[in-house]
Design a protein around this motif. Structure first.
Motif, PDB file in Angstrom:
ATOM      1  N   ASN A 125       0.861  -1.197   0.000  1.00 19.85           N
ATOM      2  CA  ASN A 125       0.000   0.000   0.000  1.00 19.85           C
ATOM      3  C   ASN A 125       0.886   1.231   0.000  1.00 19.85           C
ATOM      4  O   ASN A 125       1.840   1.309   0.772  1.00 19.85           O
ATOM      5  CB  ASN A 125      -0.867   0.072   1.265  1.00 19.85           C
ATOM      6  CG  ASN A 125      -2.161  -0.683   1.138  1.00 19.85           C
ATOM      7  OD1 ASN A 125      -2.423  -1.606   1.894  1.00 19.85           O
ATOM      8  ND2 ASN A 125      -2.994  -0.299   0.176  1.00 19.85           N
TER       9      ASN A 125
ATOM     10  N   THR B 176      -3.468   3.622  -1.889  1.00 19.17           N
ATOM     11  CA  THR B 176      -3.600   2.934  -3.178  1.00 19.17           C
ATOM     12  C   THR B 176      -2.581   1.802  -3.293  1.00 19.17           C
ATOM     13  O   THR B 176      -1.602   1.756  -2.552  1.00 19.17           O
ATOM     14  CB  THR B 176      -3.360   3.912  -4.367  1.00 19.17           C
ATOM     15  OG1 THR B 176      -2.026   4.437  -4.257  1.00 19.17           O
ATOM     16  CG2 THR B 176      -4.366   5.043  -4.358  1.00 19.17           C
TER      17      THR B 176
ATOM     18  N   LEU C   6     -10.605  -3.155  -2.279  1.00 20.33           N
ATOM     19  CA  LEU C   6     -10.102  -1.801  -2.011  1.00 20.33           C
ATOM     20  C   LEU C   6     -10.655  -1.349  -0.668  1.00 20.33           C
ATOM     21  O   LEU C   6     -11.665  -1.899  -0.195  1.00 20.33           O
ATOM     22  CB  LEU C   6     -10.567  -0.836  -3.115  1.00 20.33           C
ATOM     23  CG  LEU C   6     -10.060  -1.106  -4.531  1.00 20.33           C
ATOM     24  CD1 LEU C   6     -10.693  -0.114  -5.514  1.00 20.33           C
ATOM     25  CD2 LEU C   6      -8.534  -1.012  -4.597  1.00 20.33           C
TER      26      LEU C   6
ATOM     27  N   HIS D 255      -8.958   4.784   3.940  1.00 21.08           N
ATOM     28  CA  HIS D 255      -8.025   3.738   4.322  1.00 21.08           C
ATOM     29  C   HIS D 255      -7.589   3.917   5.772  1.00 21.08           C
ATOM     30  O   HIS D 255      -6.894   4.864   6.111  1.00 21.08           O
ATOM     31  CB  HIS D 255      -6.815   3.763   3.389  1.00 21.08           C
ATOM     32  CG  HIS D 255      -6.093   2.465   3.364  1.00 21.08           C
ATOM     33  ND1 HIS D 255      -5.326   2.029   4.426  1.00 21.08           N
ATOM     34  CD2 HIS D 255      -6.068   1.469   2.451  1.00 21.08           C
ATOM     35  CE1 HIS D 255      -4.840   0.839   4.141  1.00 21.08           C
ATOM     36  NE2 HIS D 255      -5.272   0.477   2.952  1.00 21.08           N
TER      37      HIS D 255
ATOM     38  N   MET E  75     -10.001   4.818  -8.457  1.00 24.69           N
ATOM     39  CA  MET E  75     -10.940   3.686  -8.365  1.00 24.69           C
ATOM     40  C   MET E  75     -11.445   3.283  -9.750  1.00 24.69           C
ATOM     41  O   MET E  75     -11.630   2.096 -10.041  1.00 24.69           O
ATOM     42  CB  MET E  75     -12.099   4.031  -7.428  1.00 24.69           C
ATOM     43  CG  MET E  75     -11.664   4.009  -5.958  1.00 24.69           C
ATOM     44  SD  MET E  75     -13.039   4.133  -4.816  1.00 24.69           S
ATOM     45  CE  MET E  75     -14.002   2.684  -5.225  1.00 24.69           C
TER      46      MET E  75
END
Ligand code: TLP
Length: 345
Positions: A107, A112, A137, A141, A154
């Protein structure tokens, strides 16, 4: 002693309005689809997430597991970030209970995974390989300090997934925080995934519960998975009632939590012994680093807890603080005063 609870947005307690709604909830046996309050919550969630149907589950962990098990067969593999909550903090449920393996990829600090790494991670149809079954996903986060995946990123993952015929499951435990940051309806983010899990029991303040949303066919199959996991609840309208209040009343106020997180980050940036760039704080999670040679993360946690400011160390050098419904602007100012007193003294 005054307490400022920054350990997690899971610590929120149900509001009076929620408790009243729970008291008054009309209920029935949800396993046979007869609980009108659960049905109402599921319809409301499906509508807000722009999906055909939704399913009420006990927790985020159960929602993600239900999603993964519904998408994947035994012996298949899931691509996800090494810091995806599903991988590092959900007890390897898909492996233990579903015979599914994980393909964790690095990550980046913005949450991402590099697109080229995802593409490389998709297994070719060689006899020896596990078949890739799903891409997961997470938005916002958690481990990456509440970072928000942009819609453009995305969409790129979506394109890649489509090119390989793969579904996407979105761990949207804090999807409404991400949508608030992006200033778009949650449905716009969820549209880029086949299934999405959202938590009611985090920043939205409900005592229990999550929802999984997707197509009507997917949710019908997920309902069976949930039953297999022991998650068929009976008069669950009692807790679903709080979830309806969460969705109706607590989504629009998430910006307040984000402003408080930003205030906290800006305050800490000015303190000796702490390192943080306030500009990286996008939502309600603030990860801050302790300067080497001063307090360790654990010492910072312990010494601030003695002063009533609660948060967790997440490594030797980093601590995590989370703002939510039960933390006010004045709590943040007071927490910063306590930190100033400890660190500058
Ligand atoms: N996150 C919790 C726990 O890790 C303790 C927290 O305090 O942040 N997905 C994401 C992104 C999450 O952050 C969490 C919980 C879950 C799933 C799981 O939800 P629950 O705790 O309801 O099973």
């Amino acid at each position: 002693m005054r307490i400022v609870e920054l350990r997690s947005d899971t610590k929120t307690k149900p509001t009076l309005v929620m408790r009243e709604a729970m008291f008054a909830a009309e209920v029935g046996d949800d396993v046979s689809g007869e609980d009108p309050t659960v049905n109402r919550l599921e319809e409301l969630a499906a509508e807000m997430l722009g999906k055909e149907a939704a399913l009420f589950v006990a927790s985020g962990t159960m929602g993600n597991l239900t999603g993964v098990l519904t998408h994947c067969r035994r012996g298949t593999e899931v691509i996800l970030g090494e810091w995806a909550h599903i991988y590092w903090a959900e007890v390897a449920g898909a492996a233990a209970l579903g015979g599914i393996s994980y393909r964790p990829l690095p990550n980046r600090p913005d949450g991402t995974m590099e697109l080229a790494r995802i593409e490389d991670g998709i297994r070719p149809p060689d006899l020896h390989y596990a078949q890739t079954g799903l891409i997961c996903l997470e938005n916002s986060h958690n481990r990456m300090g509440g970072a928000v995946l942009g819609l453009e990123y995305m969409a790129q993952v979506r394109e890649l997934a489509d090119a390989h015929g793969l579904p996407i499951h979105l761990d949207g435990a804090r999807l409404f925080n991400a949508a608030a940051y992006l200033d778009v309806p949650a449905a716009e983010v969820a549209a880029l995934a086949d299934s999405v899990q959202v938590c009611l029991s985090k920043g939205l303040g409900a005592p229990v519960g999550s929802l999984v949303a997707g197509t009507a066919d997917f949710i019908a199959r997920a309902r069976k998975t949930r039953k297999m996991l022991g998650g068929g609840m009976r008069q669950a309208g009692i807790i679903a009632a709080a979830g309806i209040v969460a969705l109706e009343q607590h989504v629009d106020r998430l910006q307040e939590d984000h402003a408080n997180a930003r205030l906290l980050a800006e305050g800490m940036a000015a303190l000796p012994g702490l390192e943080i760039d306030p500009d990286v704080v996008q939502t309600n999670i603030v990860n801050v680093r302790t300067t080497p040679g001063r307090l360790t993360a654990e010492q910072f946690e312990t010494q601030m807890a003695e002063r009533g400011v609660l948060f967790h160390a997440i490594s030797d050098s980093d601590v995590r603080m989370v703002t939510h419904l039960d933390v006010t602007h004045s709590d943040i100012l007071w927490a910063l005063e306590q930190m100033t007193d400890l660190l500058a003294g």
